[in-house]
Design a protein around this motif. Sequence first.
Motif, PDB file in Angstrom:
ATOM      1  N   ARG A  39     -96.871  40.554 -25.817  1.00 18.16           N
ATOM      2  CA  ARG A  39     -97.628  41.708 -26.293  1.00 18.16           C
ATOM      3  C   ARG A  39     -96.727  42.717 -26.987  1.00 18.16           C
ATOM      4  O   ARG A  39     -97.131  43.370 -27.958  1.00 18.16           O
ATOM      5  CB  ARG A  39     -98.351  42.359 -25.115  1.00 18.16           C
ATOM      6  N   TYR A  40     -95.496  42.846 -26.517  1.00 19.75           N
ATOM      7  CA  TYR A  40     -94.609  43.895 -27.029  1.00 19.75           C
ATOM      8  C   TYR A  40     -93.338  43.365 -27.681  1.00 19.75           C
ATOM      9  O   TYR A  40     -92.711  44.075 -28.466  1.00 19.75           O
ATOM     10  CB  TYR A  40     -94.221  44.842 -25.894  1.00 19.75           C
ATOM     11  N   LEU A  41     -92.943  42.144 -27.337  1.00 22.04           N
ATOM     12  CA  LEU A  41     -91.693  41.574 -27.816  1.00 22.04           C
ATOM     13  C   LEU A  41     -91.920  40.119 -28.229  1.00 22.04           C
ATOM     14  O   LEU A  41     -92.992  39.560 -27.990  1.00 22.04           O
ATOM     15  CB  LEU A  41     -90.622  41.640 -26.717  1.00 22.04           C
ATOM     16  N   SER A  42     -90.919  39.521 -28.821  1.00 17.11           N
ATOM     17  CA  SER A  42     -90.981  38.097 -29.166  1.00 17.11           C
ATOM     18  C   SER A  42     -90.189  37.296 -28.143  1.00 17.11           C
ATOM     19  O   SER A  42     -89.067  37.686 -27.783  1.00 17.11           O
ATOM     20  CB  SER A  42     -90.412  37.854 -30.564  1.00 17.11           C
ATOM     21  N   ILE A  43     -90.761  36.221 -27.659  1.00 13.76           N
ATOM     22  CA  ILE A  43     -90.040  35.329 -26.747  1.00 13.76           C
ATOM     23  C   ILE A  43     -89.196  34.388 -27.604  1.00 13.76           C
ATOM     24  O   ILE A  43     -89.681  33.404 -28.152  1.00 13.76           O
ATOM     25  CB  ILE A  43     -91.008  34.539 -25.843  1.00 13.76           C
ATOM     26  N   ALA A  44     -87.927  34.722 -27.741  1.00  9.34           N
ATOM     27  CA  ALA A  44     -87.039  33.948 -28.605  1.00  9.34           C
ATOM     28  C   ALA A  44     -86.600  32.650 -27.944  1.00  9.34           C
ATOM     29  O   ALA A  44     -86.428  31.622 -28.611  1.00  9.34           O
ATOM     30  CB  ALA A  44     -85.813  34.785 -28.973  1.00  9.34           C
ATOM     31  N   GLU A  45     -86.406  32.701 -26.621  1.00 12.81           N
ATOM     32  CA  GLU A  45     -85.975  31.520 -25.872  1.00 12.81           C
ATOM     33  C   GLU A  45     -86.542  31.625 -24.465  1.00 12.81           C
ATOM     34  O   GLU A  45     -86.778  32.725 -23.958  1.00 12.81           O
ATOM     35  CB  GLU A  45     -84.444  31.440 -25.769  1.00 12.81           C
ATOM     36  N   LYS A  46     -86.762  30.477 -23.836  1.00 17.32           N
ATOM     37  CA  LYS A  46     -87.058  30.469 -22.399  1.00 17.32           C
ATOM     38  C   LYS A  46     -86.497  29.186 -21.811  1.00 17.32           C
ATOM     39  O   LYS A  46     -86.583  28.123 -22.419  1.00 17.32           O
ATOM     40  CB  LYS A  46     -88.547  30.613 -22.124  1.00 17.32           C
ATOM     41  N   ALA A  47     -85.903  29.317 -20.648  1.00 19.43           N
ATOM     42  CA  ALA A  47     -85.238  28.170 -20.033  1.00 19.43           C
ATOM     43  C   ALA A  47     -85.356  28.232 -18.520  1.00 19.43           C
ATOM     44  O   ALA A  47     -84.867  29.182 -17.902  1.00 19.43           O
ATOM     45  CB  ALA A  47     -83.757  28.141 -20.434  1.00 19.43           C
ATOM     46  N   PRO A  48     -86.032  27.248 -17.906  1.00 17.15           N
ATOM     47  CA  PRO A  48     -86.071  27.210 -16.434  1.00 17.15           C
ATOM     48  C   PRO A  48     -84.673  26.991 -15.868  1.00 17.15           C
ATOM     49  O   PRO A  48     -83.832  26.326 -16.475  1.00 17.15           O
ATOM     50  CB  PRO A  48     -86.980  26.005 -16.142  1.00 17.15           C
ATOM     51  N   ILE A  49     -84.423  27.572 -14.710  1.00 18.14           N
ATOM     52  CA  ILE A  49     -83.144  27.412 -14.019  1.00 18.14           C
ATOM     53  C   ILE A  49     -83.363  26.508 -12.806  1.00 18.14           C
ATOM     54  O   ILE A  49     -84.268  26.741 -11.996  1.00 18.14           O
ATOM     55  CB  ILE A  49     -82.601  28.773 -13.566  1.00 18.14           C
ATOM     56  N   ASP A  50     -82.566  25.471 -12.685  1.00 17.53           N
ATOM     57  CA  ASP A  50     -82.689  24.530 -11.555  1.00 17.53           C
ATOM     58  C   ASP A  50     -84.107  23.978 -11.472  1.00 17.53           C
ATOM     59  O   ASP A  50     -84.706  23.904 -10.389  1.00 17.53           O
ATOM     60  CB  ASP A  50     -82.310  25.206 -10.230  1.00 17.53           C
ATOM     61  N   TYR A  51     -84.667  23.596 -12.614  1.00 19.33           N
ATOM     62  CA  TYR A  51     -86.025  23.061 -12.617  1.00 19.33           C
ATOM     63  C   TYR A  51     -86.107  21.843 -11.690  1.00 19.33           C
ATOM     64  O   TYR A  51     -85.237  20.991 -11.675  1.00 19.33           O
ATOM     65  CB  TYR A  51     -86.448  22.647 -14.031  1.00 19.33           C
ATOM     66  N   GLY A  52     -87.177  21.796 -10.906  1.00 17.47           N
ATOM     67  CA  GLY A  52     -87.397  20.664 -10.005  1.00 17.47           C
ATOM     68  C   GLY A  52     -87.110  20.961  -8.553  1.00 17.47           C
ATOM     69  O   GLY A  52     -87.292  20.092  -7.698  1.00 17.47           O
ATOM     70  N   LEU A  53     -86.688  22.198  -8.239  1.00 21.71           N
ATOM     71  CA  LEU A  53     -86.416  22.546  -6.855  1.00 21.71           C
ATOM     72  C   LEU A  53     -87.672  22.334  -6.005  1.00 21.71           C
ATOM     73  O   LEU A  53     -88.745  22.824  -6.331  1.00 21.71           O
ATOM     74  CB  LEU A  53     -85.977  24.002  -6.740  1.00 21.71           C
ATOM     75  N   GLY A  54     -87.509  21.575  -4.934  1.00 23.13           N
ATOM     76  CA  GLY A  54     -88.622  21.326  -4.031  1.00 23.13           C
ATOM     77  C   GLY A  54     -89.417  20.075  -4.352  1.00 23.13           C
ATOM     78  O   GLY A  54     -90.417  19.799  -3.676  1.00 23.13           O
ATOM     79  N   ARG A  55     -89.001  19.311  -5.349  1.00 23.93           N
ATOM     80  CA  ARG A  55     -89.777  18.135  -5.750  1.00 23.93           C
ATOM     81  C   ARG A  55     -90.007  17.178  -4.578  1.00 23.93           C
ATOM     82  O   ARG A  55     -91.074  16.572  -4.454  1.00 23.93           O
ATOM     83  CB  ARG A  55     -89.073  17.401  -6.892  1.00 23.93           C
ATOM     84  N   GLU A  56     -89.008  17.054  -3.704  1.00 24.76           N
ATOM     85  CA  GLU A  56     -89.157  16.125  -2.581  1.00 24.76           C
ATOM     86  C   GLU A  56     -90.226  16.568  -1.595  1.00 24.76           C
ATOM     87  O   GLU A  56     -90.720  15.760  -0.793  1.00 24.76           O
ATOM     88  CB  GLU A  56     -87.814  15.944  -1.858  1.00 24.76           C
ATOM     89  N   TYR A  57     -90.594  17.848  -1.636  1.00 26.09           N
ATOM     90  CA  TYR A  57     -91.629  18.356  -0.737  1.00 26.09           C
ATOM     91  C   TYR A  57     -93.022  18.334  -1.383  1.00 26.09           C
ATOM     92  O   TYR A  57     -94.016  18.598  -0.713  1.00 26.09           O
ATOM     93  CB  TYR A  57     -91.305  19.792  -0.318  1.00 26.09           C
ATOM     94  N   LEU A  58     -93.070  18.011  -2.667  1.00 25.39           N
ATOM     95  CA  LEU A  58     -94.349  17.992  -3.375  1.00 25.39           C
ATOM     96  C   LEU A  58     -94.984  16.610  -3.206  1.00 25.39           C
ATOM     97  O   LEU A  58     -95.075  15.811  -4.138  1.00 25.39           O
ATOM     98  CB  LEU A  58     -94.145  18.341  -4.854  1.00 25.39           C
ATOM     99  N   THR A  59     -95.434  16.337  -1.998  1.00 27.98           N
ATOM    100  CA  THR A  59     -96.061  15.055  -1.676  1.00 27.98           C
ATOM    101  C   THR A  59     -97.440  14.971  -2.338  1.00 27.98           C
ATOM    102  O   THR A  59     -97.998  15.991  -2.771  1.00 27.98           O
ATOM    103  CB  THR A  59     -96.230  14.912  -0.163  1.00 27.98           C
TER     104      THR A  59
END
Length: 316
Positions: free
Chosen positions: A268-288
């Motif tokens: 709404r107010y700025l441009s999202i120039a970049e976005k990057a998840p950090i440690d993507y996938g944390l908890g995957r083993e618990y997502l049964t």
Amino acid sequence: MRSASSISLPWLDKIREDVALLAMRLDQDVDASFFAPLEALYAEGDALTRRYCGKPLAKCRVLEIGYGTRPMRMLWLWHQGVDVHGVDLDYPLLRFSPARLFRMARTNGLERALKSAVRYLALDRRQYRAMRDALVERKILTPDVSFWGNFADRLAVRNAADPAYWAEAGRFDFIYSVDVFEHIPKPQVDAMVKAMAGALNPNGVALIRPDLFTGISGSHLPEWYKERLGEKFVRKAQPWDHLRANRYPANSYLNQMRLAEYEEIFDRYLSIAEKAPIDYGLGREYLTPEVRAELKDYSEDELLTNNIDYVLTAKS
């Protein structure tokens, strides 16, 4: 001025969570791994300002939103020669004294003062001492120079959603915030981002890193922090309990904003120039399959993203 991270819970529950968090922090050695996130922030900020502002971080005017009661990131940048300033609702406890604790209690309440006093005596002073030793060892600081100097003058105890603060603060080349936005009510997030957009210099850049509510650590329960995900022990809460039964509410205010809500306000107010998840996938083993079926209203990206870096620039 109540802390933005405070919430009303039974005292016994608060104490349990605070003790668990402090115990986890005390288990961490104050060694090179402690300084790694501070060095990484400097390196990331320097790369961003060179890319977008055309100059190194050390030549920029910088603001941290939400430095907290222990402004480690700001202190590290300041000692590297960065013109860094900060704003937070919480009065910081840089050095222990009854006068400072009294001021903290008057500013943010008795609970915040007591928690900060215990943490300072058990943890903070050791970490500050280690930082000073590390800076001396790296020849950034000499033993005869004050570790604190006039650093306290750079810390504003104000509401970062208040336009009056921004009118006085001036403009910045680089604005950053780490694990703070999730503690701010959504209307104030909107007001703050609008104010940020007006405070960035034309080629300025912002780095905003919220801790997402939908991630497995979004509950802010210490037993589900990423530092403990690999440990095998009996946890009181189920994975993603905060999105399910919510039997164990967080010991801090959380706005419960989702990815799309952050991005709507940012865009709404700025441009999202970049976005990057950090440690993507944390908890995957618990997502049964059973848990995934129960959380069908959330995307997999939401459930497996705990932190995300948003790089924001002025709209073209």
